[in-house]
Design a protein around this motif. Structure first.
Motif, mmCIF file in Angstrom:
data_model
loop_
_atom_site.group_PDB
_atom_site.id
_atom_site.type_symbol
_atom_site.label_atom_id
_atom_site.label_comp_id
_atom_site.label_asym_id
_atom_site.label_seq_id
_atom_site.Cartn_x
_atom_site.Cartn_y
_atom_site.Cartn_z
ATOM 1 N N GLY A 111 59.117 39.815 25.354
ATOM 2 C CA GLY A 111 60.296 39.092 24.883
ATOM 3 C C GLY A 111 60.982 38.322 25.994
ATOM 4 O O GLY A 111 60.583 38.383 27.159
ATOM 5 N N PRO A 112 62.046 37.605 25.653
ATOM 6 C CA PRO A 112 62.771 36.823 26.661
ATOM 7 C C PRO A 112 63.378 37.669 27.775
ATOM 8 O O PRO A 112 63.502 37.214 28.903
ATOM 9 N N TRP A 113 63.766 38.879 27.488
ATOM 10 C CA TRP A 113 64.389 39.727 28.510
ATOM 11 C C TRP A 113 63.389 40.659 29.186
ATOM 12 O O TRP A 113 63.751 41.510 29.988
ATOM 13 N N GLY A 169 61.331 40.170 31.555
ATOM 14 C CA GLY A 169 61.278 40.048 33.005
ATOM 15 C C GLY A 169 62.150 41.071 33.706
ATOM 16 O O GLY A 169 61.840 41.511 34.813
ATOM 17 N N PHE A 170 63.233 41.475 33.048
ATOM 18 C CA PHE A 170 64.089 42.494 33.651
ATOM 19 C C PHE A 170 63.362 43.838 33.713
ATOM 20 O O PHE A 170 63.527 44.598 34.662
ATOM 21 N N ILE A 171 62.544 44.113 32.703
ATOM 22 C CA ILE A 171 61.757 45.355 32.718
ATOM 23 C C ILE A 171 60.750 45.307 33.871
ATOM 24 O O ILE A 171 60.581 46.287 34.602
ATOM 25 N N TYR A 172 60.076 44.170 34.046
ATOM 26 C CA TYR A 172 59.144 44.039 35.167
ATOM 27 C C TYR A 172 59.897 44.111 36.495
ATOM 28 O O TYR A 172 59.378 44.629 37.487
ATOM 29 N N GLY A 173 61.103 43.597 36.491
ATOM 30 C CA GLY A 173 61.940 43.681 37.684
ATOM 31 C C GLY A 173 62.261 45.111 38.073
ATOM 32 O O GLY A 173 62.416 45.424 39.253
ATOM 33 N N TRP A 174 62.372 45.997 37.062
ATOM 34 C CA TRP A 174 62.615 47.419 37.360
ATOM 35 C C TRP A 174 61.525 47.969 38.264
ATOM 36 O O TRP A 174 61.798 48.723 39.194
ATOM 37 N N LEU A 175 60.287 47.617 37.977
ATOM 38 C CA LEU A 175 59.157 48.132 38.757
ATOM 39 C C LEU A 175 59.240 47.638 40.204
ATOM 40 O O LEU A 175 59.132 48.434 41.145
ATOM 41 N N ILE A 196 69.926 44.790 41.901
ATOM 42 C CA ILE A 196 70.496 43.552 41.356
ATOM 43 C C ILE A 196 69.626 42.378 41.804
ATOM 44 O O ILE A 196 69.097 41.638 40.977
ATOM 45 N N GLY A 197 69.458 42.218 43.106
ATOM 46 C CA GLY A 197 68.723 41.068 43.630
ATOM 47 C C GLY A 197 67.302 40.951 43.117
ATOM 48 O O GLY A 197 66.906 39.911 42.579
ATOM 49 N N ILE A 198 66.518 41.996 43.266
ATOM 50 C CA ILE A 198 65.109 41.949 42.861
ATOM 51 C C ILE A 198 64.988 41.856 41.338
ATOM 52 O O ILE A 198 64.195 41.067 40.815
ATOM 53 N N ILE A 199 65.771 42.643 40.620
ATOM 54 C CA ILE A 199 65.691 42.606 39.154
ATOM 55 C C ILE A 199 66.064 41.217 38.637
ATOM 56 O O ILE A 199 65.389 40.670 37.760
ATOM 57 N N PRO A 257 64.397 34.121 35.950
ATOM 58 C CA PRO A 257 63.426 33.046 35.691
ATOM 59 C C PRO A 257 62.586 33.302 34.430
ATOM 60 O O PRO A 257 62.292 32.383 33.675
ATOM 61 N N TRP A 258 62.208 34.560 34.216
ATOM 62 C CA TRP A 258 61.455 34.906 33.003
ATOM 63 C C TRP A 258 62.297 34.577 31.775
ATOM 64 O O TRP A 258 61.813 33.963 30.826
ATOM 65 N N TYR A 259 63.551 35.009 31.790
ATOM 66 C CA TYR A 259 64.441 34.754 30.659
ATOM 67 C C TYR A 259 64.611 33.254 30.424
ATOM 68 O O TYR A 259 64.538 32.776 29.284
ATOM 69 N N ALA A 260 64.821 32.499 31.491
ATOM 70 C CA ALA A 260 65.002 31.052 31.363
ATOM 71 C C ALA A 260 63.758 30.403 30.761
ATOM 72 O O ALA A 260 63.856 29.565 29.857
ATOM 73 N N ALA A 261 62.588 30.801 31.250
ATOM 74 C CA ALA A 261 61.339 30.225 30.747
ATOM 75 C C ALA A 261 61.089 30.585 29.287
ATOM 76 O O ALA A 261 60.683 29.735 28.490
ATOM 77 N N MET A 262 61.353 31.829 28.918
ATOM 78 C CA MET A 262 61.063 32.288 27.557
ATOM 79 C C MET A 262 62.103 31.831 26.538
ATOM 80 O O MET A 262 61.798 31.686 25.363
ATOM 81 N N SER A 263 63.324 31.607 26.976
ATOM 82 C CA SER A 263 64.392 31.245 26.047
ATOM 83 C C SER A 263 64.627 29.742 25.965
ATOM 84 O O SER A 263 65.334 29.277 25.078
ATOM 85 N N GLY A 264 64.057 28.994 26.897
ATOM 86 C CA GLY A 264 64.278 27.561 26.924
ATOM 87 C C GLY A 264 65.593 27.172 27.592
ATOM 88 O O GLY A 264 65.970 26.015 27.622
ATOM 89 N N MET A 265 66.279 28.139 28.129
ATOM 90 C CA MET A 265 67.543 27.890 28.821
ATOM 91 C C MET A 265 67.232 27.446 30.244
ATOM 92 O O MET A 265 66.233 27.849 30.829
ATOM 93 N N GLY A 266 68.081 26.613 30.803
ATOM 94 C CA GLY A 266 67.901 26.194 32.185
ATOM 95 C C GLY A 266 68.098 27.366 33.139
ATOM 96 O O GLY A 266 68.844 28.307 32.844
ATOM 97 N N LEU A 267 67.454 27.301 34.291
ATOM 98 C CA LEU A 267 67.528 28.391 35.273
ATOM 99 C C LEU A 267 68.959 28.618 35.756
ATOM 100 O O LEU A 267 69.412 29.754 35.839
#
Length: 188
Positions: free
Chosen positions: A83-85, A87-93, A124-127, A133-143
């Motif tokens: 999903g659009p969010w 990337g935050f899950i991958y950021g956890w890792l 905060i920083g790594i996540i 960027p994942w959210y921006a790409a998947m949602s069509g929102m600007g970075l």
């Protein structure tokens, strides 16, 4: 791997699941939930270190992927990973590893302020570096728009979580350290 390492890995995967019990607070404009689970990588890395913390997060994510509803809001399966969010899950890792690595490197000087900075860098920083960027790409929102929306909505709560995590990391380090001091730290 020692039995105690396996127990710690499973225990912290379970802790991550418990953090998911707290209901998410959805930000309608972004569609990204604020959850207590974002504190999990801070605790896993800061208490278990890079290797065991990362293995614990991998175990948690594998349990989610096979369908256990362990994410905040009772979500599980493969859908949360695309999903659009997501990337935050991958950021956890990534955050778990970075926090663990930094904690191990600064073990002999670890204090609350330093643990807080490490939790902020990773938690905060790594996540955000992975998730926004994942959210921006998947949602069509600007970075920039995605970053500003995330910063306004999430950073205040994430700073509180980093403070709580730093306090727990220091308390566990003093009472029952799970990260062994490096050889150079022992001789210092």
């Amino acid at each position: 791997m020692a039995t105690k390492d396996i127990v710690y890995i499973a225990l912290f995967a379970a802790l991550m699941a418990v953090l998911g019990v707290f209901p998410p607070l959805m930000i309608p404009a972004l569609g990204i939930p604020i959850t207590a689970q974002s504190m999990g990588p801070m605790l896993m890395g800061g208490i278990l270190g890079a290797r065991r913390g990362t293995l614990s997060m991998l175990l948690f994510l594998a349990l989610v992927a096979v369908g256990l509803p362990l994410l905040s809001g009772g979500r599980g399966g493969l859908a949360p990973f695309v999903g659009p969010w997501s990337g935050f899950i991958y950021g956890w890792l990534a955050a778990t590893f970075v926090i663990g690595w930094l904690t191990e490197r600064f073990w002999n000087r670890l204090s609350f302020p330093l643990a807080f900075v490490i939790a902020v860098i990773g938690g905060i920083g790594i996540i955000y570096l992975v998730g926004i960027p994942w959210y921006a790409a998947m949602s069509g929102m600007g970075l920039v728009e995605a970053f500003v929306g995330s910063a306004v909505a999430f950073i205040p709560g994430d700073l509180v979580k980093a403070g709580v995590a730093a306090a727990v990391i220091i308390a566990v380090r003093r009472a029952y350290p799970l990260i062994a001091p490096r050889a150079s730290a022992r001789s210092a």
